[in-house]
Design an enzyme around this catalytic site. Structure first.
Site, PDB file in Angstrom:
ATOM      1  N   SER A  39       0.822  -1.203   0.000  1.00 21.99           N
ATOM      2  CA  SER A  39       0.000   0.000   0.000  1.00 21.99           C
ATOM      3  C   SER A  39       0.859   1.258   0.000  1.00 21.99           C
ATOM      4  O   SER A  39       2.067   1.207   0.216  1.00 21.99           O
ATOM      5  CB  SER A  39      -0.889   0.022   1.234  1.00 21.99           C
ATOM      6  OG  SER A  39      -0.094   0.260   2.386  1.00 21.99           O
ATOM      7  N   LYS A  40       0.206   2.370  -0.226  1.00 22.40           N
ATOM      8  CA  LYS A  40       0.873   3.661  -0.209  1.00 22.40           C
ATOM      9  C   LYS A  40       1.577   3.886   1.130  1.00 22.40           C
ATOM     10  O   LYS A  40       2.662   4.423   1.208  1.00 22.40           O
ATOM     11  CB  LYS A  40      -0.187   4.740  -0.461  1.00 22.40           C
ATOM     12  CG  LYS A  40       0.213   6.160  -0.157  1.00 22.40           C
ATOM     13  CD  LYS A  40       0.958   6.797  -1.308  1.00 22.40           C
ATOM     14  CE  LYS A  40       1.085   8.294  -1.134  1.00 22.40           C
ATOM     15  NZ  LYS A  40       1.669   8.702   0.151  1.00 22.40           N
TER      16      LYS A  40
END
Length: 514
Positions: free
Chosen positions: A270-271
């Site tokens: 994920s970011k």
RNA sequence: GGCCGAUUCGUCUAGCGGUUAGGACAUCGCCCUUUCACGGCGGUAACACGGGUUCGAUUCCCGUAUCGGUCACCA
């Protein structure tokens, strides 16, 4: 109606949703599709799946196209290039999906449903409270809901005439085994009872992913659906749809790719993981217009597209040989779906850096020069392209990124204002002093070309005459010239600095270091 | 929780019944060198567990465990 695809041309598609910047996992999915298409001499399509109006993000589509272009994935047909099946934006194909959805209703394979969100929530809550095996809209529960299966036809008609919102749901069979042969995973069997009565057409008239992707893949004659593993659970539903739509004989083959996982810990990349690990997850920088946040991109971080592609290709695929460095053409040549890994791959940014290092060192000095010139200017120094190219040659083998070159070359641009105290304390002695003086005098007398080879010769002669062992004083010499104890080749550094400045520095060192 | 999927060094992976289980990143050591790097050489390090099948399992089958994905009028 639908005859088998006579041409047998391979056709694949990348079908992202324009809800924001393209995730790096999406880039890999696009890459695998592209490699396969090229390997098979087929076509690569780009379709924009923008059927969710609520999640539409301005600029995302352009971003996707620019990102694919940057990494070198060429689109043969689709959004941005056009083609025989245009439009390639699903929001512009509304009528096509509606036609198929109504057809399914007419053929008794789907039905209208009028339940409100609140009613659906209530139904799920009721089922959960009753400990039902699955709280879903399915063959059993649909008979207690408000739909065209339970309501009298006249009532249904009245509701529709009155403009009451409705959706079209798939009438999923109660007891049926659905099979599909995934190219990567083999046979996958799912019982239809595990599939609920999925919404096919939403109340806003737009299709859900399930309907849209099946209809479009059929119309666009897609032969292979290569997508992320998160789609595996709904793949049987898609098989069912092909069957109900009467297209099972030309159904594409499926290949569900393993996911890209967090560098450490559990879950998919994920970011947030990227921020924590100090690396990007997007190919290009993304400026969020709503929040004002800027998300970094591989491009802006200094990754070469060829390096990113090479790195990504190896995350979940391997040719089985010991070759590590592959150009796009070599990847195409070597690619095969059979060699795609089944398990998820942890994202290891160190490997990406290593790939970038391998590629940066192969870039021509003249190509690296403008970037170095720019960095130098930003730091307030003049730097000709010729000089920048020399600096590139001096340092490119030592760095991972082009942006690392200037900081390492910084001392070239100014006469030292300070000297490393540790090196001074340990290396600056009588011999060093004599050596620097002798070298300065030799250089003053020297009149030939001021190039590394000659400088080296001049230095060793001077040291010989002075009776000093060269190796003993080299670090002091470096200190005198750059103020630092470490750095790239000193002779080449002097060549770039130039004769006059070299003399100035030697002179200053004798004054300031004593 | 139901369903589906996955499981070889810390990480990416090779392996498709018999191998000293190979490579790469990272890590450690040595060498090279005018320093730091780069580079070269070498080291540490893996078949999740338990049953089968087989003369023989990392490899085939079944369980268990662990991890992941998915269960929306999102894709």
């Amino acid at each position: 109606m639908n005859q088998t695809n006579q041409s047998s041309e391979v056709r694949v598609r990348f079908a992202p949703s324009p809800t924001g910047p393209l995730h790096i996992g999406g880039v890999r999915t696009a890459l695998y599709n592209y490699l396969f298409a090229r390997k098979m001499g087929g076509k690569m399509l780009l379709r924009i799946e923008d059927t969710d109006q609520n999640r539409f993000v301005p600029g995302a589509e352009d971003y996707i196209i620019e990102a694919l272009n940057w990494v070198g994935i060429q689109i043969d047909e689709g959004q941005s290039v056009g083609g025989p099946d245009a439009p390639y934006r699903q929001s512009e194909r509304k009528g096509i999906y509606q036609k198929e959805a109504f057809r399914l209703v007419n053929e008794g394979k789907a039905y209208y449903a009028f339940d409100t969100p609140d009613e659906l929530d209530a139904m799920r809550a009721r089922l959960e409270a009753a400990n039902a095996p699955a709280a879903q809209y399915n063959a059993i529960t649909r008979m207690q809901m408000k739909n065209s299966l339970t309501l009298p036809p006249a009532d249904v008609q009245a509701r529709m005439d009155a403009g009451e919102p409705y959706v079209i749901r798939l009438k999923t069979p109660h007891k049926e085994e659905v099979r599909l042969n995934d190219l990567i995973r083999g046979w996958v069997n799912v019982h239809s009872s595990a599939i609920d009565d999925k919404v096919l057409l939403k109340s806003d008239g737009l299709p859900t992913y399930h309907l849209a992707n099946v209809v479009d893949d059929h119309l666009m004659k897609i032969t292979h659906v290569i997508r992320g593993e998160e789609w595996l659970p709904s793949a049987p539903l898609h098989v069912l749809l092909y069957r109900y739509l009467g297209w099972e004989d030309t159904m594409p083959q499926f290949a569900h790719l393993p996911l890209l996982l967090k560098p450490e810990g559990n879950g998919k990349l994920s970011k947030r993981d990227a921020d924590l690990g100090n690396f990007p997850v997007f190919p290009l920088q993304w400026n969020d217009k709503e929040t004002g946040n800027v998300a970094r991109g591989f491009r802006e971080d200094g990754y070469l597209p060829a390096a990113l592609v090479n790195f990504l290709a190896f995350l979940g695929w391997n040719p089985g040989t010991e070759q590590e460095l592959f150009s796009m053409d070599e990847l195409i040549e070597a690619f095969s779906i059979e060699k795609i890994q089944k398990g998820g791959a942890r994202f290891d940014i160190d490997k990406a850096k290593w790939f970038n290092h391998q590629y940066i060192r192969q870039v021509a000095d003249s190509e690296l020069a403008p970037r170095i010139q720019m960095d130098a200017q930003a730091a307030g120094f003049d730097c000709s392209l010729e000089k920048a190219a020399k600096i590139a040659a001096l340092l490119k083998e030592r760095v991972n990124f082009a942006g690392d070159i200037f900081p390492e070359a910084r001392t070239i641009f100014y006469t030292p204002d300070t000297y490393d105290e540790t090196i001074r304390a340990t290396k600056w002695n009588d011999d060093a002093q004599r050596a620097v003086g002798a070298f300065r005098d030799a250089l003053r007398a020297y009149e030939g070309d001021f190039v590394a080879e000659n400088i080296k010769h001049t230095l060793s002669e001077a040291m010989q005459q002075a009776g000093i062992k060269q190796g003993k004083i080299m670090q002091a010499m470096r200190l005198a010239l750059t103020g630092s104890g470490t750095g790239p080749d000193l002779m080449l550094t002097m060549e770039i600095i130039g004769r006059d400045e070299t003399l100035v520095r030697l002179h200053q060192a004798l004054e300031r270091l004593n």
